[in-house]
Design an enzyme around this catalytic site. Structure first.
Site, PDB file in Angstrom:
ATOM      1  N   GLY A  16       2.968  -0.603  -5.015  1.00 55.93           N
ATOM      2  CA  GLY A  16       3.658  -1.671  -5.748  1.00 55.93           C
ATOM      3  C   GLY A  16       5.172  -1.572  -5.724  1.00 55.93           C
ATOM      4  N   GLY A  21      -1.052   0.012  -2.639  1.00 57.76           N
ATOM      5  CA  GLY A  21      -1.294   1.286  -1.972  1.00 57.76           C
ATOM      6  C   GLY A  21      -2.031   2.370  -2.714  1.00 57.76           C
ATOM      7  N   ASP A  63       3.556  -5.284  -4.430  1.00 59.87           N
ATOM      8  CA  ASP A  63       3.439  -6.455  -5.307  1.00 59.87           C
ATOM      9  C   ASP A  63       3.936  -7.706  -4.580  1.00 59.87           C
ATOM     10  OD1 ASP A  63       2.468  -4.890  -7.428  1.00 59.87           O
ATOM     11  OD2 ASP A  63       4.479  -4.526  -8.207  1.00 59.87           O
TER      12      ASP A  63
END
Length: 152
Positions: free
Chosen positions: A66, A46, A71
């Site tokens: 993340g 993002g 992730d």
């Protein structure tokens, strides 16, 4: 585990990821390599994606941040053979709250044998490789054979 091969098109799907202390380095790297990156489909977690897009005007498919699951989203895309290359500038000197997610992402990149760079020097070598703009074959785990053996 048995392996098979997957075809990777000349236009790669490249993931761009950076820890907070490394975002500026990744943005600068993207600015320097915009002529290479513009030929590929780009994905990013993002915050990193929005910052790169703002600085370079490259089209980025931004996932969640993340720590908020980005992730994990990226790892899923790798496992689904939807990411071909990963550039991940991470800070080995600072632990992050979502460190298990980071380790899982690095592990899944290795499992699915995608080329990945974790610093500027390796990213430069990867993006300047003649293979970055060519069709290639990657050796990957043969999941179907693995599953069939497990279900016997």
């Amino acid at each position: 585990m048995e392996t098979t091969f997957r075809h990777v098109a000349a236009q790669k799907h490249i993931a761009l990821v950076a820890h907070d202390h490394c975002k500026e380095d990744l943005i600068n790297w993207c600015q320097k390599n915009v002529h290479h990156l513009q030929n590929h489909q780009l994905y990013a977690t993002g915050t990193t994606g929005h910052l790169i897009e703002k600085a370079t005007e490259l089209k980025i498919n931004s996932l969640l941040s993340g720590p908020m699951g980005g992730d994990q989203q990226l790892g899923a895309l790798i496992a689904e053979n939807k990411i071909d290359v990963m550039i991940f500038f991470w800070d080995p000197m600072n632990a992050v709250p979502h460190d298990p997610d980071v380790k899982a992402l690095l592990r899944i990149a290795a499992v699915w044998n995608i080329p990945h760079a974790m610093n500027i020097a390796s990213a430069d070598l990867l993006i300047n490789s003649p293979l970055i703009n060519r069709e290639i074959e990657l050796r990957i785990p043969d999941y179907q054979t693995y599953l069939q053996k497990r279900l016997k």
